[in-house]
Motif scaffolding. Structure first.
Motif, mmCIF file in Angstrom:
data_model
loop_
_atom_site.group_PDB
_atom_site.id
_atom_site.type_symbol
_atom_site.label_atom_id
_atom_site.label_comp_id
_atom_site.label_asym_id
_atom_site.label_seq_id
_atom_site.Cartn_x
_atom_site.Cartn_y
_atom_site.Cartn_z
ATOM 1 N N GLU A 53 -14.531 -3.071 8.349
ATOM 2 C CA GLU A 53 -14.801 -3.719 9.635
ATOM 3 C C GLU A 53 -13.883 -3.164 10.724
ATOM 4 O OE1 GLU A 53 -16.960 -7.143 10.153
ATOM 5 O OE2 GLU A 53 -17.878 -5.443 9.124
ATOM 6 N N TYR A 54 -12.610 -2.996 10.384
ATOM 7 C CA TYR A 54 -11.651 -2.500 11.373
ATOM 8 C C TYR A 54 -11.947 -1.050 11.756
ATOM 9 C CZ TYR A 54 -7.199 -1.812 13.776
ATOM 10 O OH TYR A 54 -6.252 -1.544 14.729
ATOM 11 N N PHE B 77 -0.838 10.057 -0.347
ATOM 12 C CA PHE B 77 -1.613 10.379 -1.544
ATOM 13 C C PHE B 77 -3.107 10.158 -1.312
ATOM 14 C CE2 PHE B 77 2.418 9.624 -4.073
ATOM 15 C CZ PHE B 77 2.537 10.954 -4.476
ATOM 16 N N LEU B 78 -3.454 9.128 -0.558
ATOM 17 C CA LEU B 78 -4.858 8.921 -0.210
ATOM 18 C C LEU B 78 -5.383 10.088 0.617
ATOM 19 C CD1 LEU B 78 -4.844 5.118 0.755
ATOM 20 C CD2 LEU B 78 -5.999 6.136 -1.212
ATOM 21 N N TRP B 79 -4.575 10.566 1.529
ATOM 22 C CA TRP B 79 -4.961 11.697 2.389
ATOM 23 C C TRP B 79 -5.198 12.952 1.553
ATOM 24 C CZ3 TRP B 79 -2.216 16.270 3.599
ATOM 25 C CH2 TRP B 79 -2.732 17.008 4.666
ATOM 26 N N TRP C 172 -11.903 11.748 6.932
ATOM 27 C CA TRP C 172 -10.896 10.691 6.936
ATOM 28 C C TRP C 172 -9.570 11.212 7.499
ATOM 29 C CZ3 TRP C 172 -13.060 6.189 5.960
ATOM 30 C CH2 TRP C 172 -14.183 6.140 5.122
ATOM 31 N N TRP C 173 -9.086 10.530 8.528
ATOM 32 C CA TRP C 173 -7.800 10.877 9.107
ATOM 33 C C TRP C 173 -6.693 10.098 8.404
ATOM 34 C CZ3 TRP C 173 -8.055 11.438 15.172
ATOM 35 C CH2 TRP C 173 -9.058 12.367 15.486
ATOM 36 N N TYR C 174 -5.473 10.572 8.604
ATOM 37 C CA TYR C 174 -4.325 9.867 8.015
ATOM 38 C C TYR C 174 -4.259 8.433 8.547
ATOM 39 C CZ TYR C 174 0.432 9.155 6.278
ATOM 40 O OH TYR C 174 1.535 8.680 5.616
ATOM 41 N N PHE C 175 -4.672 8.238 9.781
ATOM 42 C CA PHE C 175 -4.720 6.898 10.380
ATOM 43 C C PHE C 175 -5.597 5.962 9.547
ATOM 44 C CE2 PHE C 175 -7.150 3.920 13.013
ATOM 45 C CZ PHE C 175 -6.145 3.192 13.628
ATOM 46 N N ASP C 176 -6.762 6.458 9.117
ATOM 47 C CA ASP C 176 -7.679 5.638 8.311
ATOM 48 C C ASP C 176 -7.033 5.220 6.996
ATOM 49 O OD1 ASP C 176 -9.532 6.158 10.323
ATOM 50 O OD2 ASP C 176 -10.281 7.940 9.301
ATOM 51 N N LEU D 104 4.931 2.547 1.871
ATOM 52 C CA LEU D 104 3.714 2.576 2.689
ATOM 53 C C LEU D 104 3.254 3.989 3.060
ATOM 54 C CD1 LEU D 104 4.114 -0.440 5.147
ATOM 55 C CD2 LEU D 104 2.082 0.058 3.807
ATOM 56 N N PRO D 105 4.076 4.785 3.731
ATOM 57 C CA PRO D 105 3.599 6.127 4.143
ATOM 58 C C PRO D 105 3.331 7.048 2.958
ATOM 59 C CG PRO D 105 5.962 5.882 4.573
ATOM 60 C CD PRO D 105 5.465 4.540 4.175
ATOM 61 N N ILE D 106 4.052 6.854 1.849
ATOM 62 C CA ILE D 106 3.825 7.685 0.660
ATOM 63 C C ILE D 106 2.462 7.389 0.057
ATOM 64 C CG2 ILE D 106 4.708 8.295 -1.624
ATOM 65 C CD1 ILE D 106 7.474 7.437 -0.676
#
Length: 367
Positions: free
Chosen positions: A73-74, A253-255, A263-267, A247-249
């Motif tokens: 949704e976001y 890994f998702l990125w 998909w951006w790192y923001f997503d 959190l950023p790590i």
């Protein structure tokens, strides 16, 4: 929903524009009286976080019971209906830190601790005196002509050396290893540990900070169960800190495992904030459940029900990631399970290492 008394004047106090209704069309500030009752400070704080119009509760409902939907949704642009991810994470993290402080601490009061320390000190003195007599008997200093009147004073009472030897041989409780104390590499005190470490090698050196803390707590009169309880409590309270650092790590890994164009790192950051907010809520539920069940009587049926609830929460927390990952990234179930499993294992190991490091630091600095 009323945030305060509306001003009769129609000029905005913030930017000066005309306010036809409740909010300024130019800057968005609410046109209310600058002076409000004292309780307004608290009601306004609660309203800002919970948004009684449904924003907060709708966010929590999706976060807990519909994995991945809040993130979708976001990312699709529907952001006014939900609490912002960063604000949500900070608020839940604050609650997770704050709520446990409302419960009584497991630490004993000062009088009980002092009394325990005194008793422990007396036991140690008795052990040392008895050990000296045993050594003297073994070395032949105690001769056969020694009579039962040749006595020592232990705790203010006269005890013959023969009686002491008989007590040692019969393995009386005073010389046995206490079940409520830790023994680290064969040592039950820091003095013994330092003595053994001279010929013990690297193991003693690496465990010395841990042993020092254990023996320090035991010298204060804490038993094994109390020390373990403190460690578990510290571990649970360290979890939110470990999540914040990780959190950023996690997002990185998702990125790595998804398309860089789509998909951006923001997503990935939004997905991570929502997922970690869920983990914090699960931790909070576990903490509340632990304190609540501790007030229940120790009936077997209640213990079984509590265990089943904790088990269900654990498995739901594990499954949550796979469901959320599948819904957000829209892979096939097979690809989603493969990617999700790899990511879950990699991040589980990474988060576990982070928890171990932070828990060790927290335990060493624990009072």
């Amino acid at each position: 929903m009323s945030h305060g008394k509306i001003r009769e004047e129609k000029n905005c106090l913030n930017c000066g524009h005309t306010v036809e209704e409740r909010f300024c069309p130019h800057c968005g500030q609410e046109n209310i009286e600058p002076r409000q009752p004292f309780y307004f400070l608290f009601t306004h704080f609660i309203e800002d976080f919970t948004h009684y119009d449904g924003q907060f509760w709708k966010t929590i409902k999706y976060l807990l019971f519909q994995p991945g939907k809040l993130t979708r949704e976001y990312l699709s642009g529907k952001r006014q209906l939900y609490v912002a991810p960063v604000k949500l994470y900070i608020f839940i993290s604050f609650i997770t830190f704050f709520v446990p402080t409302l419960f009584p601490h497991s630490e004993d009061n000062d009088n009980e601790t002092t009394e325990k320390h005194s008793i422990q000190k007396q036991k140690e003195d008795k052990k040392e005196q008895i050990a000296k007599i045993v050594d003297s008997i073994k070395s032949g200093i105690a001769s056969d002509s020694q009579n039962k009147n040749d006595s020592i004073f232990i705790g203010g009472n006269g005890v013959s050396k023969i009686q002491v030897l008989e007590e040692v041989i019969s393995k009386k409780k005073i010389l046995s290893t206490h079940k409520d104390q830790f023994a680290i590499l064969g040592a039950t005190s820091m003095k013994q540990y330092d003595s053994l470490s001279k010929t013990g090698g690297r193991n003693y050196a690496s465990l010395r900070p841990f042993a020092k803390k254990i023996f320090y707590l035991q010298d204060r009169g804490l038993k094994r169960k109390e020390i373990v309880g403190r460690f578990v409590e510290t571990f649970i309270h360290t979890f939110p800190k470990a999540l914040f650092v990780y959190l950023p790590i996690f997002a990185f890994f998702l990125w790595l495992f998804h398309s860089k164009k789509k998909w951006w790192y923001f997503d990935h950051g939004i997905f991570t904030l929502h997922y970690f907010s869920f983990l914090l809520l699960s931790t909070l539920i576990f903490i509340l459940g632990s304190h609540l069940t501790s007030t229940f009587p120790s009936y077997t049926i209640l213990t079984v029900i509590t265990g089943l609830c904790y088990t269900a929460l654990f498995f739901y927390t594990c499954a949550y990631f796979f469901i959320a990952h599948h819904r957000v990234y829209e892979n096939s179930k097979r690809i989603s399970i493969i990617k999700g499993s790899i990511l879950f294992i990699v991040n589980f190991i990474g988060l576990l290492l982070m928890l171990m490091i932070l828990s060790y630091i927290s335990f060493i600095t624990m009072h």
